[in-house]
Design a protein around this motif. Structure first.
Motif, PDB file in Angstrom:
ATOM      1  N   THR B 109       0.846  -1.184   0.000  1.00 28.05           N
ATOM      2  CA  THR B 109       0.000   0.000   0.000  1.00 28.05           C
ATOM      3  C   THR B 109       0.889   1.243   0.000  1.00 28.05           C
ATOM      4  OG1 THR B 109      -0.035   0.160   2.416  1.00 28.05           O
ATOM      5  CG2 THR B 109      -1.751  -1.180   1.399  1.00 28.05           C
ATOM      6  N   SER B 111       0.819   3.514   2.141  1.00 29.81           N
ATOM      7  CA  SER B 111       1.294   3.727   3.516  1.00 29.81           C
ATOM      8  C   SER B 111       2.670   3.118   3.719  1.00 29.81           C
ATOM      9  CB  SER B 111       0.344   3.071   4.530  1.00 29.81           C
ATOM     10  OG  SER B 111      -0.977   3.443   4.326  1.00 29.81           O
ATOM     11  N   GLU B 112       2.862   1.922   3.181  1.00 27.45           N
ATOM     12  CA  GLU B 112       4.158   1.274   3.335  1.00 27.45           C
ATOM     13  C   GLU B 112       5.246   2.021   2.575  1.00 27.45           C
ATOM     14  OE1 GLU B 112       1.946  -2.655   2.694  1.00 27.45           O
ATOM     15  OE2 GLU B 112       4.005  -3.277   3.070  1.00 27.45           O
ATOM     16  N   LEU B 115       6.276   5.064   4.465  1.00 28.74           N
ATOM     17  CA  LEU B 115       7.100   4.693   5.611  1.00 28.74           C
ATOM     18  C   LEU B 115       8.501   4.277   5.183  1.00 28.74           C
ATOM     19  CD1 LEU B 115       7.554   4.008   8.609  1.00 28.74           C
ATOM     20  CD2 LEU B 115       6.520   1.769   8.170  1.00 28.74           C
ATOM     21  N   ALA B 153      -2.414  16.045   3.453  1.00 25.79           N
ATOM     22  CA  ALA B 153      -1.845  14.714   3.194  1.00 25.79           C
ATOM     23  C   ALA B 153      -2.633  13.633   3.933  1.00 25.79           C
ATOM     24  CB  ALA B 153      -0.374  14.668   3.610  1.00 25.79           C
ATOM     25  N   HIS B 154      -2.550  12.448   3.426  1.00 22.50           N
ATOM     26  CA  HIS B 154      -3.231  11.288   3.999  1.00 22.50           C
ATOM     27  C   HIS B 154      -2.689  11.005   5.402  1.00 22.50           C
ATOM     28  CE1 HIS B 154      -4.391   7.007   4.356  1.00 22.50           C
ATOM     29  NE2 HIS B 154      -5.367   7.351   3.541  1.00 22.50           N
ATOM     30  N   SER B 155      -3.554  10.478   6.255  1.00 17.27           N
ATOM     31  CA  SER B 155      -3.171  10.207   7.640  1.00 17.27           C
ATOM     32  C   SER B 155      -1.987   9.245   7.745  1.00 17.27           C
ATOM     33  CB  SER B 155      -4.350   9.625   8.410  1.00 17.27           C
ATOM     34  OG  SER B 155      -4.775   8.409   7.819  1.00 17.27           O
ATOM     35  N   GLU B 158       1.381  10.937   8.541  1.00 17.96           N
ATOM     36  CA  GLU B 158       1.608  11.244   9.949  1.00 17.96           C
ATOM     37  C   GLU B 158       1.953   9.958  10.712  1.00 17.96           C
ATOM     38  OE1 GLU B 158      -1.514  13.614  11.509  1.00 17.96           O
ATOM     39  OE2 GLU B 158      -0.744  13.569  13.564  1.00 17.96           O
ATOM     40  N   ARG B 159       1.283   8.891  10.335  1.00 16.75           N
ATOM     41  CA  ARG B 159       1.537   7.619  10.991  1.00 16.75           C
ATOM     42  C   ARG B 159       2.962   7.130  10.733  1.00 16.75           C
ATOM     43  NH1 ARG B 159      -2.058   2.176  11.207  1.00 16.75           N
ATOM     44  NH2 ARG B 159      -1.344   1.858   9.102  1.00 16.75           N
ATOM     45  N   LEU B 162       5.090   8.767  13.161  1.00 17.09           N
ATOM     46  CA  LEU B 162       4.886   8.148  14.473  1.00 17.09           C
ATOM     47  C   LEU B 162       5.705   6.863  14.588  1.00 17.09           C
ATOM     48  CD1 LEU B 162       2.814   8.633  16.909  1.00 17.09           C
ATOM     49  CD2 LEU B 162       1.361   6.953  15.781  1.00 17.09           C
ATOM     50  N   THR B 208      -6.249  13.027  -0.919  1.00 13.22           N
ATOM     51  CA  THR B 208      -7.446  12.222  -0.661  1.00 13.22           C
ATOM     52  C   THR B 208      -8.716  13.082  -0.596  1.00 13.22           C
ATOM     53  OG1 THR B 208      -6.063  10.654   0.528  1.00 13.22           O
ATOM     54  CG2 THR B 208      -8.429  10.440   0.833  1.00 13.22           C
ATOM     55  N   CYS B 410     -15.730  14.786   2.919  1.00  9.94           N
ATOM     56  CA  CYS B 410     -14.487  15.341   3.454  1.00  9.94           C
ATOM     57  C   CYS B 410     -14.770  16.736   3.979  1.00  9.94           C
ATOM     58  CB  CYS B 410     -13.383  15.369   2.387  1.00  9.94           C
ATOM     59  SG  CYS B 410     -13.638  16.602   1.105  1.00  9.94           S
ATOM     60  N   GLN B 411     -13.785  17.309   4.630  1.00  8.54           N
ATOM     61  CA  GLN B 411     -13.825  18.700   5.068  1.00  8.54           C
ATOM     62  C   GLN B 411     -12.881  19.488   4.177  1.00  8.54           C
ATOM     63  OE1 GLN B 411     -15.282  20.336   7.702  1.00  8.54           O
ATOM     64  NE2 GLN B 411     -16.091  18.662   8.983  1.00  8.54           N
TER      65      GLN B 411
END
Lengths: 452, 452
Positions: B109, B111-112, B115, B153-155, B158-159, B162, B208, B410-411
């Motif tokens: 994904t 996300s990976e 990271l 940006a997509h959450s 931030e993750r 973290l 997104t 979305c906002q």
């Protein structure tokens, strides 16, 4: 299922997929089930005896389709991990049930589980220290953290430390390649005296080189007393724990915070499927959770139905248990395999492989040119020619160059060792016998050319 | 391929699998190809026009089977990422070729990928600082590192911060929800003045919430000057860059260190398939590489043939580019899809979706009760009723409760916005028209009950 039935069932499944795609507009866009709908539709435990393929496949429409991809994907996974947890006789605390604080999740590989556990442990320890000393800089805490594993642990454990930005120490294993409580305690005393903060121990049950087992009944109580997260990596060996005679190897799991093994290695489930359980879901979620609006859903926020727009599934809770956000529906393959084999069929599979490994071990033991290099507990036999490392490297090279079988070596106490691993679903006694005949023939030729 | 052909070909494939299993003992245990064997067996670029299924499937025996799972799995992946890189007109530096320093890899994904890039960037910056100041504690460096992304940006970005244990700052986007160079420069000056070390910027192409594009032609040169790793997350939008008319949206990629998008989102490849390219493979490998004996292979160490014992594939080099060690053979689906559609077919697919989104946008624009909330660039239309957030939340609730279509909100600048996303392979104009008729009917009922 034999090949003839596989052909028939596979073709039926192709038609099912084609029918689904042709008629997709007749299906509901969004499921109208309530969260938790699935658990009551299926049994609480895996069947003892095999079921028929018809029984299994007809449950797709009854159980899965009403919950579409979400929440069915999350819920089946949670229930399957409870099934498997019960098969392993895991302590109740690791099961989700309807009220539990623990539960299971499918990761891609044991490497990911090791990392996820380490990150959760890091987060828990940082929080704990900050609650006593809120002014202490987080970077200072992290710089003092230290994680541990056996010197026999898989390289992915060290890599998890590298990714998590924490220091890592290896605990010396004993003469049987296992970590004892005393060895851990000694290192802990040194490190605490040096101002470090021990926070994570990754125990291995069934090490990669020799299938050795750390003494978690000794290590676990130490970890609990010291507030160290104990993660158990049983990637290969874990499957065997479904057999009562091998379950004692898992004794001590009650002291663990998390436990992981790979059904894709030895429980007939296709790659990838690495199952992980934790005692406290909140420990994991704390380390990963982010909450943007587009990941919220209607059972969390009033009235806003919001699943992610991606074509893949967002399983709301479990996406906070892992590195990726998107997830595949991997629990389906567990569901099919466990029902098609039944617990008995899976136990038979494990027992057959262990018996084949013992058969190979017996062949090695009667040939005095060879020696067994580590206790044979499950399906792995570590062996070598009596003699130099060079001699054994030469033998391995001949074996692998002949391309009839393939062996992967390891180092044990400085010795070059060959590893015979029984892995394939279809391995029979004749394969073991042929492999040994082949190995001994190559050994004879080698020893003739290079007499020791 | 229509459904009738899918049924036929699917059943042929079931037979192929069954035949393979029945005859597996006749196949060689270990491939005897040389590394790099595969590249010369297939074309250097994806075909312009579709090929027949026969052409594709017969290449399984010719191209893949001689290299078995390894090295075929690695090599096909590397070549497919070169194919796709060329389709996107990526700068030469991102391609592996036979001598390049860069190249591509499939992650699960985005996300990976985010990271992995962050970890590589962290490693590069720590090394750079240590080379000037070898005595500086690594923990001190990491405590000063700061990563950036857009506030849109997509959450998962931030993750990643973290997980990587670094601080993360969001750069304010402009009125079109894009980050400009000046906004980044301002924050960089503040942070450097405060003694922090900027090391990573995750740019988003196609956010997104609204599919906005950061100005990478402005941001890129700043990152290069400051030694900041620029990663580009184009998870959704990236597929569109295979069309020359959308390729300008990627201008500035030449300044990036890494680039990622998800063919599983919009390029007809099934989940999961997230493609990532880097300019310098060594940056990635440095962050992940571990070298135990059981992962070595014969082309690395003299004479020892050692692949991992797992039944899945170990692709020696690429396993150091990602979090898990084991890998699935995901490049096969790219190979099949690109050849079955041809570049033209894939471009047609993208263009059709964009046209459908424009069709929806035009419908919204002629209804004066509604407004468009962000520029429609690709397949996403952000729209809302003129009026309060409560009104729009109520409309969304009615739409999703009716279960005929499903929208995710979305906002944007504090406003609650509905998002109409054209995603499915089979979406046609009539679906768009029906969806709009449905939405306007629900809006009419809502406005009748709650006049504004």
């Amino acid at each position: 299922m034999d090949t003839a039935e596989f052909r028939r069932r596979g073709k039926e499944m192709v038609d099912y997929v084609a029918d689904y795609l042709e008629n997709i507009e007749k299906r509901q866009v969004y499921p109208d089930v309530e969260p938790g709908y699935l658990r009551s539709l299926i049994p609480e435990e895996a069947p003892e005896q095999p079921e028929t393929y018809e029984d299994v496949v007809k449950d797709i429409e009854r159980v899965v389709m009403p919950g579409a991809a979400s929440p069915a994907c999350t819920e089946l996974e949670t229930v399957m991990l409870d099934w498997l947890g019960k098969m392993l006789n895991l302590p109740e605390e690791f099961l989700a049930g309807t009220k539990g604080k623990g539960g299971g999740v499918i990761q891609g590989t044991a490497s990911e589980a090791t990392l996820v556990a380490l990150l959760a442990a890091r987060c828990r320890m940082v929080k704990r220290i900050l609650s006593d000393d809120p002014e202490r800089p987080e970077a200072d805490i992290i710089s003092k953290l230290v994680a541990y594993s056996s010197d026999q642990a898989h390289s992915s454990v060290e890599r998890a430390g590298l990714i998590g930005g924490v220091r890592m120490r290896k605990i010396p294993s004993d003469s049987k390649f296992s970590v004892r409580g005393e060895a851990l305690r000694k290192v802990l005393e040194e490190d605490k005296a040096a101002g470090l903060i021990p926070f994570y121990f990754c125990a291995t049950l069934g090490t990669t080189p020799s299938c050795a087992f750390d003494y978690i009944t000794e290590i676990g109580p130490i970890c609990n007393t010291e507030g160290i997260w104990m993660h158990i990596d049983a990637a290969y060996a874990g499957s065997a724990f479904i057999c009562p005679e091998f379950r004692p190897l898992l004794d001590g799991v009650e002291f663990a915070d998390s436990f992981n093994f790979n059904p894709h290695k030895w429980l007939l489930v296709n790659f990838d499927c690495s199952t992980m359980w934790v005692k406290n879901r909140t420990d994991i979620i704390a380390a990963f959770k982010m909450d943007p609006l587009y990941l919220k859903h209607d059972h969390q926020e009033s009235g806003i139905h919001t699943l992610h727009t991606h074509t893949h599934t967002h399983t709301h809770s479990i996406c906070h248990w892992q590195i990726p956000l998107g997830r595949r529906f991997r629990s389906l393959k567990i569901w099919f395999v466990f029902r098609m084999y039944g617990l008995r069929g899976l136990q038979d599979h494990i027992r057959k492989h262990v018996a084949l490994a013992k058969e190979f071990e017996a062949l090695v033991r009667v040939d005095e040119r060879f020696q067994i290099s580590a206790e044979v507990v499950l399906g792995l036999v570590c062996f070598r020619l009596k003699g130099s490392n060079d001699l054994n490297e030469a033998l391995l090279k001949r074996i692998n160059s002949a391309r009839r079988i393939h062996l992967v070596p390891c180092q044990l106490s400085g010795r070059f060792v060959l590893r015979f691993a029984v892995c394939a679903r279809t391995t029979e006694s004749r394969h073991v016998q042929e492999a040994w005949a082949h190995i001994t023939q190559l050994a004879t030729e080698l020893l003739r050319q290079f007499p020791q």
